[in-house]
Design an enzyme around this catalytic site. Structure first.
Site, mmCIF file in Angstrom:
data_model
loop_
_atom_site.group_PDB
_atom_site.id
_atom_site.type_symbol
_atom_site.label_atom_id
_atom_site.label_comp_id
_atom_site.label_asym_id
_atom_site.label_seq_id
_atom_site.Cartn_x
_atom_site.Cartn_y
_atom_site.Cartn_z
ATOM 1 C CD GLU A 58 -8.570 -18.489 3.241
ATOM 2 O OE1 GLU A 58 -8.013 -17.978 4.240
ATOM 3 O OE2 GLU A 58 -9.788 -18.675 3.187
ATOM 4 C CB CYS A 88 -13.046 -13.731 3.858
ATOM 5 S SG CYS A 88 -11.452 -12.974 3.491
HETATM 6 N N1 THU Z 1 -10.228 -16.541 8.519
HETATM 7 C C1 THU Z 1 -9.361 -17.125 7.634
HETATM 8 O O1 THU Z 1 -8.205 -17.436 7.971
HETATM 9 N N2 THU Z 1 -9.799 -17.349 6.368
HETATM 10 C C2 THU Z 1 -11.040 -17.036 5.909
HETATM 11 O O2 THU Z 1 -11.324 -17.198 4.723
HETATM 12 C C3 THU Z 1 -12.061 -16.520 6.836
HETATM 13 C C4 THU Z 1 -11.564 -16.126 8.185
HETATM 14 C C5 THU Z 1 -9.757 -16.293 9.890
HETATM 15 C C6 THU Z 1 -9.506 -14.864 10.213
HETATM 16 C C7 THU Z 1 -9.678 -14.859 11.718
HETATM 17 O O3 THU Z 1 -8.440 -15.211 12.317
HETATM 18 C C8 THU Z 1 -10.675 -15.974 11.996
HETATM 19 O O4 THU Z 1 -10.724 -16.737 10.805
HETATM 20 C C9 THU Z 1 -12.053 -15.487 12.353
HETATM 21 O O5 THU Z 1 -12.517 -14.569 11.425
#
Ligand code: THU
Length: 133
Positions: A58, A88
């Site tokens: 994001e 997140c």
């Molecule tokens: N991740 C995202 O790309 N977006 C989110 O909103 C949550 C987590 C990714 C970060 C990391 O590469 C993987 O997911 C595991 O946490």
């Protein structure tokens, strides 16, 4: 928001999944961000051997858009190769900086839900106190 537009954004987010760099978590995440002008910026998560340097899909999409001169967003679609994930907290805050009233579409190919960003980040901290008008 228009169902067809939401579908298109989700499709773009899913197409982006292939570019995810996630050898550590092995979770591929894709995002597609729609600007007020109708432009779409995609993003994927980019991980690092120094784990904490990882950036979410994001935020990659937002930073791509902002660095190209786009700051007003209508919606973002988010997906992963393991189905629906929620954004997140850090990404919610970064999205709210630019467009607190935007929509957040989560899910996978034909199955998604649409939220208001305000529902996902209520009572948020904003720039009023540090940068008043
Ligand atoms: N991740 C995202 O790309 N977006 C989110 O909103 C949550 C987590 C990714 C970060 C990391 O590469 C993987 O997911 C595991 O946490």
């Amino acid at each position: 928001m228009d169902e067809e537009l939401a579908k298109l954004l989700m499709q773009r987010a899913r197409e982006a999944l292939g570019n995810s760099y996630s050898p550590y978590s092995k979770l591929k995440v894709g995002a597609a961000l729609l600007t007020e002008d109708g432009k779409i910026f995609t993003g994927v998560n980019v991980e690092n051997a120094s784990y904490s340097l990882t950036i979410c899909a994001e935020r990659v999409a937002v930073f791509k858009a902002v660095s190209e001169g786009f700051r007003k967003f209508k919606a973002i679609a988010i997906t992963s190769d393991r189905g629906k994930i929620m954004p997140c907290g850090a990404c919610r805050q970064v999205l709210a900086e630019f467009s607190p009233h935007m929509k957040v579409i989560v899910g996978d190919k034909d199955n998604f839900e649409i939220y208001e960003l305000e529902e996902l980040l209520p009572h948020s901290f904003n720039g009023n106190i540090v940068a008043p008008d």
